[in-house]
Every structure is written in C-alpha cells, then in structure tokens.
Design an enzyme around this catalytic site. Structure first.
Site, short mmCIF file in Angstrom:
data_model
loop_
_atom_site.label_atom_id
_atom_site.label_comp_id
_atom_site.label_asym_id
_atom_site.label_seq_id
_atom_site.Cartn_x
_atom_site.Cartn_y
_atom_site.Cartn_z
N ASP A 171 0.80 -1.23 0.00
CA ASP A 171 0.00 0.00 0.00
C ASP A 171 0.84 1.28 0.00
O ASP A 171 0.31 2.36 -0.16
CB ASP A 171 -0.89 0.02 1.24
N TYR A 263 10.47 4.35 3.50
CA TYR A 263 11.23 3.24 4.09
C TYR A 263 12.73 3.34 3.82
O TYR A 263 13.53 2.71 4.51
CB TYR A 263 10.71 1.89 3.57
C1 G6P Z 1 2.72 0.07 5.68
C2 G6P Z 1 3.55 -0.90 4.90
C3 G6P Z 1 3.30 -2.29 5.37
C4 G6P Z 1 3.61 -2.37 6.84
C5 G6P Z 1 2.80 -1.36 7.61
C6 G6P Z 1 3.29 -1.31 9.04
O1 G6P Z 1 1.37 -0.15 5.43
O2 G6P Z 1 3.31 -0.86 3.53
O3 G6P Z 1 4.12 -3.15 4.63
O4 G6P Z 1 3.36 -3.65 7.35
O5 G6P Z 1 2.97 -0.09 7.06
O6 G6P Z 1 2.41 -0.59 9.81
P1 G6P Z 1 2.39 -0.80 11.39
O7 G6P Z 1 1.31 0.10 11.83
O8 G6P Z 1 2.09 -2.26 11.63
O9 G6P Z 1 3.73 -0.43 11.87
MN MN Z 2 4.34 -2.58 2.53
#
Ligand code: G6P
Ligand code: MN
Length: 445
Positions: A171, A263
């Site tokens: 996403d 990232y």
């Molecule tokens: C985004 C990334 C995902 C990841 C998520 C983590 O959506 O695309 O790959 O897992 O962030 O979010 P969180 O709230 O679990 O740290």
């Molecule tokens: Mn991701």
C-alpha cells in the site's frame, strides 16, 4: 453479474475487519457469493468472523461466510486469495525489532535485521499456503501483501516460477501518492499518476503527473522541504508515522531529483533511526497497545451489541480502510479487466533495462483480465542502481538461506544488509535470532 468467492488468509488479522468493510461497501461493483476466512489461530479469527456475520446480516444479504483453520479445504473453489499473514504475530515482531536494537542496528518490521528474521518465518508459511491454494484452486488470483513483501515476492518467483497469477502488492506507493495529492491540494481535487521504480519498501517517485498532464514532482518536493511538521492525528497518521513523514523533509533536502519511499530512511539514515528508537518499547509494542487492541475491542463491543446499524460503529463499518481499499481495487481490476494502473511487484525481465532480468522490481503496471503488464522504465541512475543491486543480493540470499537451510547464505545476506554491514554483527544477530525463532525458522546448517 458473476459473483466471486474470496478467501482472506490471515482471517484473524487486525486488518481483516477493514478489508471486510471494504468488500461490503463494494458489493455492487464486486459481488461476492462466498467469503472464506482462513487462519491458523481459531480464537482470534472467530472474533473477526463474529463481526463479519453481524455485518453481513445487516449489510450483505446473500453472501455466505465460512471460517476455517483447515488448510486442505480453505481454498476450494475460490477466485481470489488475499494473502496477508503474520507468522509469529506481533510478539515475534517485537523480538525482531528488539534483538536488532540490542546489536546496535535499526529495529524494524521489514527493513534491516528485523525484516530478515521475519522473512525466515514468513517465506515457509507463505509457500505452504500458496501450494495449498494451487492444489485446490489452480487458477485463483493470489494477491499477496504478506511482509517482508520484497523477500516474499522473490521467494514466490523462485518457488512458483511462471505463476503469473500471484501478485505482490504494497500500500505504500498508494499511500504516499495520496499524501502528495493532499499536500498539493487539501481540497482533494488533484489526482496524481505516479511514476515510481524500485524494490518493495525501497523505491523512488520519478514523476507525479496530475490530471492535466503536468509533472508536479518539483512542487511536491518543495512543499515537503518547507512544510510545517505534520502533527500526529493529521491525515490519519499516528505519532510514529508522522515522524516518518516528517523525516521525508530531511530526505528530500539531502538529495535532489526523486522523492524516496520513506522506508529508505532505514537504509540511508540508520544512525538517526536507531537514535530515535526506544529499545524497550518498539513499534510492535505501539501496535499491540494501540491499533491492534482497539480493533479487537471494537469487535468485542459489536459482538455484545449484536448489531452495527444504528450504533456508534455504523460509521466505522462504512469507513473505507486504506488497507482494504487497494486490495479490493486490484481484485476488481483483475475480475473485470479494467486496465487500471497499479504499482506492483513484478519480475524485471528488461523493464528496467540496466538491472538483472530476474530481479523483482516494484513499478507501475497495467492490470487487465489477463493479469499484469508492467510499463517499461528508464535505466536506473547509478546511485539507485547500486542501492538496488545490493538490496536485491541481500533479498535473494535471504530466500536461498531459507529454502536451502544455509547458514552461510544467511550470514552473507545479513552482512550485505545496509542496516548491518558488518560480518561479526551479522553473526551475533543470526545467533540470537536463531534461538528466538526456534520452531519458526527452518534449520540453518
Ligand atoms: C505500511 C507498509 C506495510 C507495513 C505497515 C506497518 O502499510 O506498507 O508493509 O506492514 O505499514 O504498519 P504498522 O502500523 O504495523 O507499523
Ligand atoms: Mn508494505
């Protein structure tokens, strides 16, 4: 109108209620006859299923809900599998993050050593599920967003070669594009067509065309470089994500040209990221105490009430959660061959001409009824090419270490990772992770 059968693998995930809400809201465009929830943990999944039944009773007449933990029957006769599991759940994510920090490295879910440890749990689990899907529904579309997606996608390429009905998606490029649209025009009238290339969680926006065909990337860069800090709560971002989006300011100020996927902060600024992290309370803790807890509290409340319509949860149920939205849109595009564009993972095969053909890249693709057709890209500039090749070597060795049970390849992989970069540190990490992941990791010899 044809009706579809969908299985969500990871039925007990905190994201699943949002995906289900999205499916309900899209029933006219993407009608379902059956929704299967599959998870290896029945208790958590039962809570999601209970919510789904209440929701469907009120909002989705005629769609059957099945809940199962049986991998041998879960995927029978399905058209789509939404594959989004978290092997080891948040408790293991916490270890991934904390062990990394204990060794002086960034502690992160998908990047750095944490992502490596997670990959060695994820890859075997995803492969097992994919095999089961292929036994039961050879033609089903498998839409995977299980993390670490870059490494899972590479494993899919190796283990299921030529299976072009497996599509890996994230996403992040969509989420970032939406933020850029907001920055340009908070009124919401600007739509951007992003040109993006890279690996998953490791890429760059090259152009951002608006609906008049103008490239707005310089403008967006300028806004980011000079913006007031985003406050937590704005744009639905919690404190941690607000930090990450604010850090883009540093990223765009430091290097001209593209806008990086945020990232990249973990790979290009590992010292700053580590300094920002609390070794006793990591992202996994925040999620467990925050979003995950709130989601399951909501499920319990709805179960007590026995209904959604006319309650405080009515709005939430029709709230189109971001994680659900992109996945359902992709399924729709495949089901009806809309020809819409998505940024997806695909085997390079000449798309970025100066990179290895067998590298899995993340680029804009046209999605039709026959699947995904990536758009050709310009050659990658030297800086990005060097970073991507290094990262690809890391990802590939990680998959091989996992599939072959090779300690040496695991050590090489971690040594290559930009968040580690030191062989003795890689060895120490590996030894700790091995103990922490007993029963999860394949044996490394
Ligand atoms: C985004 C990334 C995902 C990841 C998520 C983590 O959506 O695309 O790959 O897992 O962030 O979010 P969180 O709230 O679990 O740290
Ligand atoms: Mn991701």
């Amino acid at each position: 109108m044809e009706k579809f059968s969908v299985c969500i693998a990871g039925g007990g995930s905190r994201y699943t209620p949002g995906i289900i809400n999205m499916l309900v809201s899209q029933q006219d465009r993407f009608p379902l006859e059956r929704l299967v929830l599959f998870d290896c943990e029945s208790e958590r999944q039962a809570k999601v299923a209970r919510y789904a039944r209440i929701l469907f009773d009120e909002y989705y007449p005629g769609c059957e809900i099945v809940e199962t933990c049986d991998i041998d029957s879960a995927f029978e006769g399905v058209d789509f599998v939404f594959l989004q599991i978290r092997a080891g759940r948040m408790k293991m994510r916490e270890k991934d993050e904390k062990i990394a920090i204990a060794h002086g490295c960034v502690g992160q879910e998908t990047c750095g050593p944490g992502g490596f440890a997670y990959a060695l749990r994820s890859v075997p689990a995803v492969c097992e599920i994919t095999r089961a899907v292929r036994r039961q529904s050879p033609d089903a579309w498998i839409l995977n967003y299980t993390n670490p997606d870059a490494i899972v996608a590479e494993a899919m390429r190796q283990v299921f070669p030529g299976d072009d009905r497996i599509i890996c998606i994230c996403d992040m490029p969509i989420g970032l594009t939406e933020i850029f649209e907001y920055l340009l025009d908070p009124e919401g009238n600007t739509k951007l067509d992003p040109r993006y290339f890279g690996l998953n969680h490791f890429g760059w926006f090259e152009h951002l065309y608006d609906q008049d065909g103008r490239d707005r990337i310089d403008e967006v860069r300028e806004i980011i470089a000079t913006m007031d800090p985003i406050q937590p709560g704005m744009l639905g971002l919690d404190e941690d994500w607000a930090f990450t989006y604010n850090f883009m300011q540093t990223q765009v100020r430091d290097l001209p040209g593209y806008i990086p996927n945020n990232y990249l902060q973990y790979y290009l600024y590992p010292k700053a990221m580590l300094a920002h992290q609390d070794p006793t309370y990591t992202r996994a803790n925040m999620v467990m105490d925050g979003d995950e807890r709130e989601t399951f509290e909501m499920l319990d409340r709805v179960a007590e009430l026995g209904r959604i319509r006319g309650t405080e949860f009515e709005a939430e149920a029709s709230n189109l959660d971001g994680h659900g939205e992109y996945i359902v849109n992709l399924a729709l595009a495949l089901a009806y061959g809309t020809g819409d564009d998505f940024i997806l993972m695909t085997v390079n095969d000449g798309i970025i001409p100066n990179l290895s053909p067998d590298m899995v890249v993340e680029v804009p693709c046209r999605v039709g009824a026959d699947g995904v057709r990536p758009y050709r890209q310009a050659p990658a500039p030297t800086f990005q090419k060097g970073l991507m090749e290094n990262q690809h070597a890391y990802e590939r060795l990680t998959v091989e270490a996992c599939l072959e049970g090779s300690y040496v390849k695991a050590l090489q992989a971690l040594t290559l990772n930009r968040c580690v970069n030191d062989l003795p540190t890689a060895r120490a990490l590996l030894d700790d992770y091995r103990v922490a992941n007993e029963g999860w990791w394949p044996e490394l010899r």
